[in-house]
Design a protein around this motif. Sequence first.
Motif, short mmCIF file in Angstrom:
data_model
loop_
_atom_site.label_atom_id
_atom_site.label_comp_id
_atom_site.label_asym_id
_atom_site.label_seq_id
_atom_site.Cartn_x
_atom_site.Cartn_y
_atom_site.Cartn_z
N LEU A 213 0.83 -1.20 0.00
CA LEU A 213 0.00 0.00 0.00
C LEU A 213 0.87 1.25 0.00
O LEU A 213 0.61 2.19 -0.76
CB LEU A 213 -0.93 0.00 1.21
N MET A 214 1.90 1.29 0.81
CA MET A 214 2.74 2.47 0.89
C MET A 214 3.54 2.67 -0.39
O MET A 214 3.80 3.80 -0.81
CB MET A 214 3.67 2.40 2.10
N ARG A 215 3.93 1.56 -1.03
CA ARG A 215 4.61 1.67 -2.32
C ARG A 215 3.66 2.25 -3.37
O ARG A 215 4.04 3.12 -4.17
CB ARG A 215 5.12 0.30 -2.77
N ALA A 216 2.41 1.80 -3.33
CA ALA A 216 1.43 2.30 -4.28
C ALA A 216 1.13 3.79 -4.05
O ALA A 216 1.01 4.56 -5.00
CB ALA A 216 0.14 1.48 -4.18
N VAL A 217 1.03 4.18 -2.79
CA VAL A 217 0.78 5.60 -2.48
C VAL A 217 1.91 6.47 -3.01
O VAL A 217 1.67 7.54 -3.60
CB VAL A 217 0.59 5.79 -0.96
N ARG A 218 3.14 6.02 -2.81
CA ARG A 218 4.28 6.78 -3.32
C ARG A 218 4.22 6.91 -4.83
O ARG A 218 4.38 8.00 -5.39
CB ARG A 218 5.60 6.10 -2.91
N SER B 103 1.27 7.44 -11.08
CA SER B 103 0.94 6.16 -11.70
C SER B 103 -0.55 5.84 -11.57
O SER B 103 -1.11 5.86 -10.47
CB SER B 103 1.74 5.04 -11.02
N ASN B 104 -1.18 5.53 -12.70
CA ASN B 104 -2.59 5.15 -12.69
C ASN B 104 -2.78 3.75 -12.11
O ASN B 104 -3.77 3.48 -11.43
CB ASN B 104 -3.18 5.23 -14.09
N GLU B 105 -1.84 2.84 -12.41
CA GLU B 105 -1.93 1.49 -11.87
C GLU B 105 -1.89 1.52 -10.34
O GLU B 105 -2.66 0.81 -9.67
CB GLU B 105 -0.81 0.61 -12.41
N ALA B 106 -1.00 2.34 -9.80
CA ALA B 106 -0.91 2.47 -8.34
C ALA B 106 -2.20 3.06 -7.78
O ALA B 106 -2.69 2.64 -6.72
CB ALA B 106 0.28 3.34 -7.96
N THR B 107 -2.75 4.03 -8.47
CA THR B 107 -4.00 4.66 -8.03
C THR B 107 -5.13 3.65 -7.97
O THR B 107 -5.94 3.65 -7.03
CB THR B 107 -4.38 5.81 -8.98
N GLU C 167 6.36 15.11 2.10
CA GLU C 167 7.57 14.59 1.45
C GLU C 167 7.24 14.08 0.05
O GLU C 167 8.02 14.29 -0.90
CB GLU C 167 8.17 13.47 2.30
N LEU C 168 6.11 13.43 -0.13
CA LEU C 168 5.71 12.93 -1.44
C LEU C 168 5.34 14.05 -2.40
O LEU C 168 5.54 13.94 -3.61
CB LEU C 168 4.52 11.97 -1.31
N LEU C 169 4.83 15.15 -1.86
CA LEU C 169 4.36 16.26 -2.69
C LEU C 169 5.47 17.27 -3.00
O LEU C 169 5.27 18.17 -3.83
CB LEU C 169 3.21 16.99 -1.99
N LYS C 170 6.62 17.14 -2.38
CA LYS C 170 7.73 18.09 -2.58
C LYS C 170 8.24 17.99 -4.02
O LYS C 170 8.44 16.91 -4.55
CB LYS C 170 8.84 17.80 -1.59
#
Length: 305
Positions: free
Chosen positions: A100-105, A112-116, A216-219
């Motif tokens: 889940l955390m990998r997909a969120v990143r 990534s649409n696949e992750a979404t 951190e992800l949005l930076k």
Amino acid sequence: MIKTLVILLTIATSVQAQQPSLQDLVNRAAKTTLDRFADKKLQENELSITLIDLRDPKRPNTASFHGNERIYPASVVKLFYLVATHRWLEDKKIEQTPELMRAVRDMIVDSSNEATQYVLDVLTHTTGGYELPPKEMEEWQYQRNAVNRYFSSLGYTNINVNQKTFCEDAYGRERVSRGPNGENRNKLTTDATARLMMEIVTGKAANATRTAAMMELLKRDYTGQSSDPDDQGHGFTGIALHGREGYRLWSKAGWASTTRHDVAYIETPDGAKFVLATFTSNHANEREIIPTVARVVIEGLKDVK
């Protein structure tokens, strides 16, 4: 003495009256942009802007131009899935796993649409697949509306965030869920999107640890060059920061065949802090529309009372 005081008060009142309001600045940004792209036939209803001044975070000031218009949001919708994930992890409504955390990143950093698709399945306990009978489809759709219900409970209005993102068209129950005429497609407003970014930045969306993780992800690094004109850091609002030193940028951008959007949080060297959400419709190839809005805001905010 009294006469001098009256004169000074009159001058001060006159100067204050001449200072533009935040709404004046947004109106100027819209007019400047519409004028510049008049030859591209950019229409007023194809541009939405919301600006939140956070110089005083306890008393944020908001202004908008068509800020409550419902527009297909492209990848900007992923910001809502980001917040829902972290808040539900905090509230122990879902389980935190490495996948889940990998997909969120990947959803936020790489868009990534696949992750979404994976993240939305986790949030709503649904899966894609073949078409379902009407009763089962109704139950499936109720589950898929979990994220909508969450943001509705927080007072968000005029939005729809129950669809996965695709590079190509959807199939099966995902396609049926969209409605025969696409009436159930994701829709966002710049008002709602700017509010969400503000609540991330100010720590209202989740606890301090999860806020730091989201930030951190949005930076974004807007410096240097990128070979991808749709890079979230170098393109979109970041274009307006090229050549400027000391600015900091966090954002989530998105584009599709007809839309080009960005919601950004910017900190300036002189201490200004603001959220700027800009959506465009029918002009996805005009990459300078969003930076044009941002330049007017950046250069004019210091003069706003």
